[in-house]
Structures are given as C-alpha cells and as structure tokens.
Scaffold this motif. Structure first.
Motif, PDB file in Angstrom:
ATOM      1  N   ASP A 259     -12.572  38.876  36.872  1.00 48.34           N
ATOM      2  CA  ASP A 259     -11.780  37.659  35.979  1.00 48.34           C
ATOM      3  C   ASP A 259     -12.233  37.657  34.633  1.00 48.34           C
ATOM      4  OD1 ASP A 259     -14.520  36.808  36.660  1.00 48.34           O
ATOM      5  OD2 ASP A 259     -13.585  34.785  36.920  1.00 48.34           O
ATOM      6  N   LYS A 260     -13.199  38.211  34.204  1.00 51.81           N
ATOM      7  CA  LYS A 260     -13.572  38.338  32.761  1.00 51.81           C
ATOM      8  C   LYS A 260     -12.911  39.539  32.051  1.00 51.81           C
ATOM      9  CE  LYS A 260     -16.197  34.702  33.546  1.00 51.81           C
ATOM     10  NZ  LYS A 260     -15.734  33.432  33.010  1.00 51.81           N
ATOM     11  N   VAL A 261     -12.227  40.519  32.797  1.00 48.63           N
ATOM     12  CA  VAL A 261     -11.718  41.597  32.125  1.00 48.63           C
ATOM     13  C   VAL A 261     -10.264  41.498  32.149  1.00 48.63           C
ATOM     14  CG1 VAL A 261     -11.769  44.303  32.448  1.00 48.63           C
ATOM     15  CG2 VAL A 261     -13.955  42.811  33.270  1.00 48.63           C
ATOM     16  N   LYS A 262      -9.860  41.867  30.885  1.00 51.96           N
ATOM     17  CA  LYS A 262      -8.397  42.021  30.705  1.00 51.96           C
ATOM     18  C   LYS A 262      -8.315  43.681  30.291  1.00 51.96           C
ATOM     19  CE  LYS A 262      -7.870  38.887  27.501  1.00 51.96           C
ATOM     20  NZ  LYS A 262      -9.256  38.227  27.625  1.00 51.96           N
ATOM     21  N   VAL A 263      -7.221  44.225  30.999  1.00 52.73           N
ATOM     22  CA  VAL A 263      -6.935  45.832  30.719  1.00 52.73           C
ATOM     23  C   VAL A 263      -5.749  45.911  29.883  1.00 52.73           C
ATOM     24  CG1 VAL A 263      -8.357  46.612  32.609  1.00 52.73           C
ATOM     25  CG2 VAL A 263      -6.059  46.131  32.863  1.00 52.73           C
ATOM     26  N   GLY A 264      -5.390  46.914  29.034  1.00 53.70           N
ATOM     27  CA  GLY A 264      -4.234  47.142  28.362  1.00 53.70           C
ATOM     28  C   GLY A 264      -4.572  47.866  26.998  1.00 53.70           C
ATOM     29  N   ASP A 265      -3.921  47.430  26.013  1.00 54.65           N
ATOM     30  CA  ASP A 265      -3.965  48.037  24.610  1.00 54.65           C
ATOM     31  C   ASP A 265      -5.020  47.212  23.912  1.00 54.65           C
ATOM     32  OD1 ASP A 265      -3.582  49.504  22.396  1.00 54.65           O
ATOM     33  OD2 ASP A 265      -1.782  48.549  22.017  1.00 54.65           O
ATOM     34  N   PHE A 266      -6.251  47.653  24.104  1.00 54.43           N
ATOM     35  CA  PHE A 266      -7.217  46.885  23.361  1.00 54.43           C
ATOM     36  C   PHE A 266      -8.028  47.947  22.633  1.00 54.43           C
ATOM     37  CE2 PHE A 266      -6.461  44.203  26.916  1.00 54.43           C
ATOM     38  CZ  PHE A 266      -6.278  43.070  26.390  1.00 54.43           C
ATOM     39  N   PRO A 267      -7.498  48.317  21.476  1.00 55.23           N
ATOM     40  CA  PRO A 267      -8.498  49.411  20.401  1.00 55.23           C
ATOM     41  C   PRO A 267      -9.770  48.638  19.896  1.00 55.23           C
ATOM     42  CG  PRO A 267      -6.423  48.472  19.251  1.00 55.23           C
ATOM     43  CD  PRO A 267      -6.367  47.926  20.897  1.00 55.23           C
ATOM     44  N   PRO A 268     -10.494  49.693  19.462  1.00 55.15           N
ATOM     45  CA  PRO A 268     -11.796  49.113  18.948  1.00 55.15           C
ATOM     46  C   PRO A 268     -11.580  48.217  17.923  1.00 55.15           C
ATOM     47  CG  PRO A 268     -12.123  51.386  19.368  1.00 55.15           C
ATOM     48  CD  PRO A 268     -10.564  51.104  19.740  1.00 55.15           C
ATOM     49  N   ILE A 269     -12.369  47.226  17.614  1.00 55.71           N
ATOM     50  CA  ILE A 269     -12.243  46.138  16.535  1.00 55.71           C
ATOM     51  C   ILE A 269     -13.389  46.227  15.723  1.00 55.71           C
ATOM     52  CG2 ILE A 269     -10.557  44.692  17.730  1.00 55.71           C
ATOM     53  CD1 ILE A 269     -13.128  42.795  18.353  1.00 55.71           C
ATOM     54  N   ASP A 270     -13.094  45.650  14.589  1.00 54.15           N
ATOM     55  CA  ASP A 270     -14.410  45.465  13.450  1.00 54.15           C
ATOM     56  C   ASP A 270     -15.557  44.699  13.966  1.00 54.15           C
ATOM     57  OD1 ASP A 270     -15.862  45.429  11.367  1.00 54.15           O
ATOM     58  OD2 ASP A 270     -14.593  44.557   9.944  1.00 54.15           O
ATOM     59  N   GLU A 271     -16.723  45.493  13.993  1.00 55.73           N
ATOM     60  CA  GLU A 271     -17.940  44.523  14.620  1.00 55.73           C
ATOM     61  C   GLU A 271     -18.344  43.451  13.769  1.00 55.73           C
ATOM     62  OE1 GLU A 271     -20.918  47.751  12.350  1.00 55.73           O
ATOM     63  OE2 GLU A 271     -21.298  47.171  14.447  1.00 55.73           O
ATOM     64  N   PHE A 272     -17.808  43.129  12.534  1.00 56.12           N
ATOM     65  CA  PHE A 272     -18.049  42.248  12.048  1.00 56.12           C
ATOM     66  C   PHE A 272     -17.015  41.120  11.809  1.00 56.12           C
ATOM     67  CE2 PHE A 272     -20.182  45.557   9.730  1.00 56.12           C
ATOM     68  CZ  PHE A 272     -21.731  45.034  10.114  1.00 56.12           C
ATOM     69  N   ALA A 273     -15.740  41.483  12.752  1.00 58.91           N
ATOM     70  CA  ALA A 273     -14.736  40.431  12.625  1.00 58.91           C
ATOM     71  C   ALA A 273     -14.836  39.036  13.666  1.00 58.91           C
ATOM     72  CB  ALA A 273     -13.392  40.912  13.192  1.00 58.91           C
ATOM     73  N   GLU A 274     -15.791  39.307  14.487  1.00 58.46           N
ATOM     74  CA  GLU A 274     -15.775  38.252  15.565  1.00 58.46           C
ATOM     75  C   GLU A 274     -17.373  37.759  15.832  1.00 58.46           C
ATOM     76  OE1 GLU A 274     -13.463  36.558  16.793  1.00 58.46           O
ATOM     77  OE2 GLU A 274     -11.856  37.828  16.270  1.00 58.46           O
ATOM     78  N   GLU A 275     -17.685  36.663  16.038  1.00 59.38           N
ATOM     79  CA  GLU A 275     -19.032  36.223  16.351  1.00 59.38           C
ATOM     80  C   GLU A 275     -19.230  36.189  17.784  1.00 59.38           C
ATOM     81  OE1 GLU A 275     -19.725  32.359  14.834  1.00 59.38           O
ATOM     82  OE2 GLU A 275     -19.390  32.938  12.687  1.00 59.38           O
ATOM     83  N   GLU A 276     -20.452  36.509  18.068  1.00 58.71           N
ATOM     84  CA  GLU A 276     -20.651  36.838  19.785  1.00 58.71           C
ATOM     85  C   GLU A 276     -20.752  35.398  20.145  1.00 58.71           C
ATOM     86  OE1 GLU A 276     -24.058  39.018  22.559  1.00 58.71           O
ATOM     87  OE2 GLU A 276     -24.090  39.198  20.428  1.00 58.71           O
ATOM     88  N   GLU A 277     -20.177  35.278  21.433  1.00 58.73           N
ATOM     89  CA  GLU A 277     -20.190  33.977  22.005  1.00 58.73           C
ATOM     90  C   GLU A 277     -21.159  33.658  22.776  1.00 58.73           C
ATOM     91  OE1 GLU A 277     -16.367  32.672  23.322  1.00 58.73           O
ATOM     92  OE2 GLU A 277     -15.384  33.612  21.614  1.00 58.73           O
TER      93      GLU A 277
END
Length: 284
Positions: A259-277
């Motif tokens: 339930d924590k996993v969404k699959v699909g078109d999820f390319p790598p993102i900028d490692e500095f773009a989001e803060e770890e929650e």
C-alpha cells in the motif's frame, strides 16, 4: 520629486511581465536559449543572452554554468528540432550574427580531456569516494543515536521511535495492529511486478521494484515489496536477516508494504528537490 504609487508599480510589473509569457515585453536585443553539454546528461535551464555579446563573452558566461574553460568550448547553434544551424567559431563575432531565436539551443562541446566534467565527475556521485565510519569507531562516540536507542530499549523493551515521537507530542501511542493473515495485502501486491518503476511513500522516493513476495524469514506475515531506490533512502542492501534477496548498495534497498508503493511512470528525480519525510513503522 514624484514617487510611484502601488498602482503604478503594479502597472509597470504587468507591462514588463506580460499576461502569459513571463517576460513578454523583453528587450529585443536578448534571446532565450537552452544549453546542452557534451559531458553532461542534464539539460540546463534556459539562459537569456544578449545578442550584442561577442561569442567570447558568451563562452565566459557559459563557463560559470558548465564548468568548461572558455578556451575549450566549441559552440553549435541548433533550432527547435535539434538541427545544427551553425558553428560559433569566431570569438570576435556577435551572437546576433548567427540569428538565434527564442527556443533554439546552444550545444557546448568540451574539447578538454582533463575537464572536471569528463567521465561524469560532475553528475555521477558513485565516482566520488564517500566517508564510511566503522561500527567500532561509531561505538566509541559519546553521543550517538545507537547509544541513545540502546538506553531507551534498556528502560522499555517495547520502545520504538514512533512511540518516542508520540510521547514528545503529548499523545497516546497506539501500536499498529499485529498482522496475522499470511495473505495480508495480497490484493495490492498482485498489481506490482519486478522491473517496474515505482514511487514509495512517504516522500515520493523513486526506485525500481526488485522483489514481490511473502513468507520470507525476517519479515512479518503478509506481502512485501522489495525496492532498490535511486538514492540512499532505504534501510538495507536488499537483505533480510543476512539473507540476500536482491542486489542493492547499502542504504539503497528496502522492503515496504504494497500500500506504500505506486508503480508506473516514475523517472528518477532531483535528489535535492524534495525533503525526506522519514520512514514509517511498516518498513524494513
């Protein structure tokens, strides 16, 4: 002396910015070009350049963005479709001589084999030696999370970080219900297959599905998904209780509930773009 009022300032801002284009009434002497580089995979943001600037001045400005020495640059002007239009070889000529338009691109060819960007050194973090502290050295530290955690467990064997955070918030901690169904979340796991790109909550952590299954010693009952993250946002190297389930560098692997996993078109993102929650209780 007359000063501009708020309405005058807003009118001036609306005139300069225009209704839709961001800078609709820009100076006619500037052009907005995208920048690409022979040694870098990243496509740089669009850069506004003055048509009256010499090619030498353009190279100097690009050097601050790309790290390439101006003397080692070969510039090529391309149209919107990526078709080469001209080689900008004469440093004394003005940029406007080549008639660039908004939306065109400038490709930077780095001819220096010793350039800092050669071989992926400015983008591939795996090439950079990372500091690693041994467990022995870590245990010698006076104040560390490991020592503090052991102290808490000595006081309360049922201690968890989630329980500690609830205590600090002044709320009652309610432990998640123990899963007793071996088919827990089977309906969600059926839609997840090995090799798919995925996004894992919390934090939109991107990666690839490496394993889907249940009944693995060391994992609670129910279905789990093994993920190899693009960045070191996991908890292990794809192992559970010392048993290797899939290949991943240390810190790049993790096992999460479907339930924590969404699959699909999820390319790598900028490692500095989001803060770890932070990581949840239903993750190993």
């Amino acid at each position: 002396m007359a000063f501009m009022g708020r309405e005058d300032l807003e009118s001036l801002k609306a005139y300069v910015a225009g209704p839709n284009s961001g800078f609709a009434n820009k100076a006619d002497s500037t052009v907005l070009l995208s920048i690409t580089h022979s040694n870098l995979k990243a496509r740089f943001m669009e850069i506004r350049l003055d048509m009256h600037s010499t090619i030498e001045a353009v190279k100097v400005k690009l050097s601050f963005h790309t790290g390439t020495n101006p003397s080692a640059m070969l510039l090529t002007l391309l149209d919107e479709a990526g078709t080469p239009l001209a080689q900008l070889c004469d440093d004394s000529k003005k940029l406007g001589f080549y008639s660039p338009r908004d939306g065109y691109s400038l490709h930077v060819q780095d001819t220096d084999p010793t350039s800092a960007s050669a071989g992926g050194w400015l983008e591939d973090t795996s090439l950079v030696a990372k500091y690693k502290m041994s467990d022995e050295d870590y245990d010698k530290r006076e104040k560390s999370y490991r020592k503090w955690k052991n102290e808490q467990l000595a006081k309360d064997p049922s201690w968890t970080l989630e329980k500690e955070m609830a205590k600090r918030r002044g709320v009652e901690y309610v432990a998640p219900p123990k899963v007793e169904d071996p088919e827990h979340m089977a309906d969600l796991a059926v839609g997840i297959t090995v090799g798919q790109r995925c996004s894992v909550d919390p934090g939109d952590r991107r990666g690839e599905v490496m394993w889907v299954g249940r009944g693995l010693e060391g994992l609670p009952l129910g279905w789990w998904v093994g993920v190899r993250y693009d960045e070191p946002l996991g908890r292990n190297d794809g192992s559970v209780k010392g048993k290797k389930v899939f290949e991943a560098p240390q810190g790049y692997g993790g096992f999460v509930r479907p339930d924590k996993v969404k699959v699909g078109d999820f390319p790598p993102i900028d490692e500095f773009a989001e803060e770890e929650e932070g990581l949840g209780a239903d993750e190993i």
